[in-house]
Scaffold this motif. Structure first.
Motif, PDB file in Angstrom:
ATOM      1  N   PRO A 107       1.587  14.349  -3.586  1.00 48.78           N
ATOM      2  CA  PRO A 107       0.775  13.591  -4.538  1.00 48.78           C
ATOM      3  C   PRO A 107       0.901  12.085  -4.381  1.00 48.78           C
ATOM      4  O   PRO A 107       0.096  11.346  -4.926  1.00 48.78           O
ATOM      5  CB  PRO A 107       1.312  14.051  -5.890  1.00 48.78           C
ATOM      6  CG  PRO A 107       2.719  14.448  -5.611  1.00 48.78           C
ATOM      7  CD  PRO A 107       2.717  15.021  -4.237  1.00 48.78           C
ATOM      8  N   GLY A 108       1.907  11.623  -3.630  1.00 52.50           N
ATOM      9  CA  GLY A 108       2.054  10.200  -3.398  1.00 52.50           C
ATOM     10  C   GLY A 108       2.966   9.502  -4.399  1.00 52.50           C
ATOM     11  O   GLY A 108       3.227  10.007  -5.498  1.00 52.50           O
ATOM     12  N   THR A 109       3.445   8.351  -3.981  1.00 51.90           N
ATOM     13  CA  THR A 109       4.195   7.435  -4.851  1.00 51.90           C
ATOM     14  C   THR A 109       3.422   6.127  -4.908  1.00 51.90           C
ATOM     15  O   THR A 109       3.137   5.529  -3.877  1.00 51.90           O
ATOM     16  CB  THR A 109       5.611   7.161  -4.311  1.00 51.90           C
ATOM     17  OG1 THR A 109       6.393   8.352  -4.386  1.00 51.90           O
ATOM     18  CG2 THR A 109       6.281   6.054  -5.116  1.00 51.90           C
ATOM     19  N   ARG A 110       3.079   5.709  -6.118  1.00 55.45           N
ATOM     20  CA  ARG A 110       2.362   4.449  -6.300  1.00 55.45           C
ATOM     21  C   ARG A 110       3.386   3.334  -6.438  1.00 55.45           C
ATOM     22  O   ARG A 110       4.128   3.278  -7.402  1.00 55.45           O
ATOM     23  CB  ARG A 110       1.480   4.511  -7.542  1.00 55.45           C
ATOM     24  CG  ARG A 110       0.845   3.186  -7.938  1.00 55.45           C
ATOM     25  CD  ARG A 110      -0.226   2.731  -6.984  1.00 55.45           C
ATOM     26  NE  ARG A 110      -1.358   3.639  -6.927  1.00 55.45           N
ATOM     27  CZ  ARG A 110      -2.346   3.527  -6.033  1.00 55.45           C
ATOM     28  NH1 ARG A 110      -2.341   2.543  -5.146  1.00 55.45           N
ATOM     29  NH2 ARG A 110      -3.350   4.376  -6.048  1.00 55.45           N
ATOM     30  N   LEU A 111       3.452   2.436  -5.450  1.00 54.19           N
ATOM     31  CA  LEU A 111       4.387   1.311  -5.456  1.00 54.19           C
ATOM     32  C   LEU A 111       3.631   0.026  -5.789  1.00 54.19           C
ATOM     33  O   LEU A 111       2.621  -0.283  -5.160  1.00 54.19           O
ATOM     34  CB  LEU A 111       5.060   1.167  -4.085  1.00 54.19           C
ATOM     35  CG  LEU A 111       5.934  -0.083  -3.891  1.00 54.19           C
ATOM     36  CD1 LEU A 111       7.111  -0.075  -4.848  1.00 54.19           C
ATOM     37  CD2 LEU A 111       6.404  -0.199  -2.446  1.00 54.19           C
ATOM     38  N   THR A 112       4.118  -0.681  -6.778  1.00 52.22           N
ATOM     39  CA  THR A 112       3.566  -1.982  -7.141  1.00 52.22           C
ATOM     40  C   THR A 112       4.636  -3.032  -6.925  1.00 52.22           C
ATOM     41  O   THR A 112       5.749  -2.905  -7.447  1.00 52.22           O
ATOM     42  CB  THR A 112       3.109  -2.009  -8.610  1.00 52.22           C
ATOM     43  OG1 THR A 112       2.118  -0.992  -8.813  1.00 52.22           O
ATOM     44  CG2 THR A 112       2.514  -3.363  -8.963  1.00 52.22           C
ATOM     45  N   VAL A 113       4.321  -4.063  -6.141  1.00 52.24           N
ATOM     46  CA  VAL A 113       5.255  -5.149  -5.875  1.00 52.24           C
ATOM     47  C   VAL A 113       4.735  -6.410  -6.577  1.00 52.24           C
ATOM     48  O   VAL A 113       3.609  -6.846  -6.322  1.00 52.24           O
ATOM     49  CB  VAL A 113       5.407  -5.403  -4.367  1.00 52.24           C
ATOM     50  CG1 VAL A 113       6.426  -6.513  -4.125  1.00 52.24           C
ATOM     51  CG2 VAL A 113       5.835  -4.130  -3.659  1.00 52.24           C
ATOM     52  N   LEU A 114       5.549  -6.958  -7.464  1.00 47.34           N
ATOM     53  CA  LEU A 114       5.140  -8.138  -8.241  1.00 47.34           C
ATOM     54  C   LEU A 114       5.783  -9.409  -7.693  1.00 47.34           C
ATOM     55  O   LEU A 114       6.865  -9.340  -7.089  1.00 47.34           O
ATOM     56  CB  LEU A 114       5.527  -7.946  -9.708  1.00 47.34           C
ATOM     57  CG  LEU A 114       4.944  -6.691 -10.387  1.00 47.34           C
ATOM     58  CD1 LEU A 114       5.469  -6.571 -11.794  1.00 47.34           C
ATOM     59  CD2 LEU A 114       3.420  -6.758 -10.388  1.00 47.34           C
TER      60      LEU A 114
END
Lengths: 114, 114
Positions: A107-114
């Motif tokens: 299903p995936g991993t949603r990575l957000t980099v701020l």
């Protein structure tokens, strides 16, 4: 739903940090491939592991690394995170490394980099 | 350079209507072509796979065609349902390619309206 699982589902990090993503392959599969999918784009191949050895790598810098364990689960590690690393990271497992073997995606991993 | 181009980029149709998605590729030598369905935030799921000798394959209301001479494929969806709303990705495998032998299109984003 395939038998491939990924963790975590979502992740938020800041620039410069390191992250580890995990993937459990489908039962009976010995090959795991990792992909990066930016918003609105198709998946881009990062690398593949076959029986604990790297079996091919896409055009990604060395700060993207991985490994595969004896049970064929796998990890993707990304060091020195950059804003452009924000994406959906997909893991796909297959019965073998041969080109005709279907890849089953997690299903995936949603990575957000701020 | 191996490329996969999909059209349209996005499509909105009414529930119950039919639609056709297009895929043009420059991958050579060709091995096989898959269509995947990807729900938002999820991993792709394979719908069909076709090799050089196959020119049509069906999976329920989904029918894929392949013209290896013109390097074109289409995915036809019959009697669309709300659950068909997703991105549809065309993936072509390069014959003789290793782990990085897959070329992904950017996908067609399909929205089914009631």
């Amino acid at each position: 739903e395939t038998g491939v699982t990924q963790s975590p589902t979502h992740l938020i990090k800041t620039r410069g940090q390191q992250v580890t993503l995990r993937c459990s392959s489908q039962s009976g599969h010995n090959t795991v491939s990792w992909y990066q999918q930016a918003l609105g784009q198709g998946p881009q191949f990062i690398f593949q592991y076959y029986r604990e050895e790297e079996n091919g790598r896409g055009n990604f810098p060395p700060r993207f690394s991985g490994l595969q364990f004896p049970n064929y689960s796998s990890e993707l590690n990304v060091n020195a995170l950059e804003l452009d690393d924000s994406a959906l990271y997909l893991c796909a497992s297959s019965f073998d490394k041969g080109s005709y073997n279907e890849q089953f995606f997690g299903p995936g991993t949603r990575l957000t980099v701020l | 350079k191996n490329q996969v181009e999909q059209s349209p980029q996005s499509l909105i149709i009414l529930e119950g209507k039919n639609c056709t998605l297009q895929c043009n590729y420059t991958v050579s030598p060709f091995s096989n072509l898959r269509w995947y369905k990807q729900d938002t935030g999820r991993g792709p799921v394979s719908l069909t796979i076709m090799t050089f000798s196959e020119n049509t394959k069906s999976n329920g209301r989904y029918t894929a065609t392949l013209d290896a001479d013109t390097k074109q494929s289409s995915l036809h969806i019959t009697a669309s349902q709300l659950s068909d709303s997703a991105s549809y990705i065309c993936v072509v495998r390069f014959r003789g390619g290793g782990a990085d032998g897959l070329t992904f299109g950017k996908g067609t984003h399909l929205i089914i309206q009631p």
